[in-house]
Enzyme design. Sequence first.
Site, PDB file in Angstrom:
ATOM      1  N   LEU A   1      -3.564  -0.439   0.598  1.00 35.25           N
ATOM      2  CA  LEU A   1      -2.900   0.069   1.803  1.00 35.25           C
ATOM      3  C   LEU A   1      -1.427   0.269   1.496  1.00 35.25           C
ATOM      4  O   LEU A   1      -0.733  -0.685   1.141  1.00 35.25           O
ATOM      5  CB  LEU A   1      -3.082  -0.944   2.948  1.00 35.25           C
ATOM      6  CG  LEU A   1      -2.667  -0.505   4.354  1.00 35.25           C
ATOM      7  CD1 LEU A   1      -3.605   0.585   4.880  1.00 35.25           C
ATOM      8  CD2 LEU A   1      -2.651  -1.701   5.300  1.00 35.25           C
ATOM      9  N   HIS A   2      -0.936   1.517   1.635  1.00 30.13           N
ATOM     10  CA  HIS A   2       0.478   1.723   1.304  1.00 30.13           C
ATOM     11  C   HIS A   2       1.152   2.862   2.054  1.00 30.13           C
ATOM     12  O   HIS A   2       2.375   2.936   2.097  1.00 30.13           O
ATOM     13  CB  HIS A   2       0.632   1.997  -0.195  1.00 30.13           C
ATOM     14  CG  HIS A   2       0.224   3.380  -0.592  1.00 30.13           C
ATOM     15  ND1 HIS A   2      -1.094   3.748  -0.730  1.00 30.13           N
ATOM     16  CD2 HIS A   2       0.947   4.495  -0.862  1.00 30.13           C
ATOM     17  CE1 HIS A   2      -1.162   5.018  -1.087  1.00 30.13           C
ATOM     18  NE2 HIS A   2       0.061   5.497  -1.164  1.00 30.13           N
ATOM     19  N   ARG A   3       0.415   3.793   2.665  1.00 29.90           N
ATOM     20  CA  ARG A   3       1.045   4.977   3.245  1.00 29.90           C
ATOM     21  C   ARG A   3       1.945   4.609   4.426  1.00 29.90           C
ATOM     22  O   ARG A   3       1.585   3.753   5.238  1.00 29.90           O
ATOM     23  CB  ARG A   3      -0.015   5.999   3.678  1.00 29.90           C
ATOM     24  CG  ARG A   3      -0.712   6.661   2.510  1.00 29.90           C
ATOM     25  CD  ARG A   3      -1.557   7.837   2.958  1.00 29.90           C
ATOM     26  NE  ARG A   3      -2.203   8.458   1.818  1.00 29.90           N
ATOM     27  CZ  ARG A   3      -1.651   9.402   1.055  1.00 29.90           C
ATOM     28  NH1 ARG A   3      -0.436   9.826   1.335  1.00 29.90           N
ATOM     29  NH2 ARG A   3      -2.302   9.904   0.029  1.00 29.90           N
TER      30      ARG A   3
END
Length: 350
Positions: free
Chosen positions: A200-202
């Site tokens: 998860l990074h956006r």
Amino acid sequence: MIAVIYGTRPEIIKLSPLIRLAKTKKLDLVTVYTGQHFSPNMKEVFFDNLSLPEPDYTLDVGSKSHAVMVAEAMIGIEKILIKINPDIVLVQGDTNSALAGALVAAKLGIKVGHIEAGLRSFDRRMPEELNRIMIDHLSDLLFAPTNIAADYLLKEGIQKANIFVVGNTIADALAYALKKIGSPDLPLSLNPKEYFLATLHRQENVDDHLILQDFIALFQSISSRYHQRIILPMHPRTLTLIKKFALNTAGLDIIDPQDYFSFLNLLNNARLVLTDSGGIQEESCILGIPCLTLRDNTERPETLNIQSNILVGHDQDKAMQAVDYFEKERPVWVSPYGDGKTAERILSVL
């Protein structure tokens, strides 16, 4: 002379087959690394994993606002391109580094080749969507991974003679990496196919307190319902925000960012992956790993068409239904991303 400009971990991975092949063929190739990803795990370890030479030129752009990052990269790239005067500049994907390289080259009258051209999510809230549209329309040679991507380019008025459907270099990179890593042991006493993997990074998923909280709760619910450990290699930016928002991550196996081979080993042995990454949608598809994409759209529609991937956003009901489907049906598919000879096709076109 070919100049290759890149600056992030996904770009290193996807350009590695082309750089290695160009060096083997003794082509005149110069590499420029912008430093958009600046920690050791984001660069040096990946160069070592993928048997890549150090860049010929390195900038220290780092993680800044979009405007500052692109501006600083452009200033540094312009000086280099004026000095070396290449025949063509190659950029990959949809990063700020790729946009900066394409803009500078086009303004200097140098031809631009865009690897992984034609991807569209049709969501202009995503910085990557804006980048890839601009890069495509600045480019002279557009290397589309699939016919769907090529069709998007044609619909936007790009000339067919400039578009080449070549496959995706991620297939080349995976084939190379899997041969090198063999079958190493898994960390954390994990057994193959007995855990879920998550990333998860956006910014649209992690910057908002409530949305990030929803994703953490989603991971915890899935882990509890399906009695599966969820392994979460934590992106530094996501970890910072989890701490800032004081979110409870109990029940999740949070680990440091992984080098390419270590992450690939985790992915290849996972039962299922949950991700907001574009590249992991492709990698999981090629490896036969079911994927839940934690977004409401994707620029990889091929994966939806063959049902290797299901869009779930941060909706718990959709996510549970998707996991149920994959657990019960265990679908099998054929990857649309080519035969691992994409780099050869790109160099042949050049």
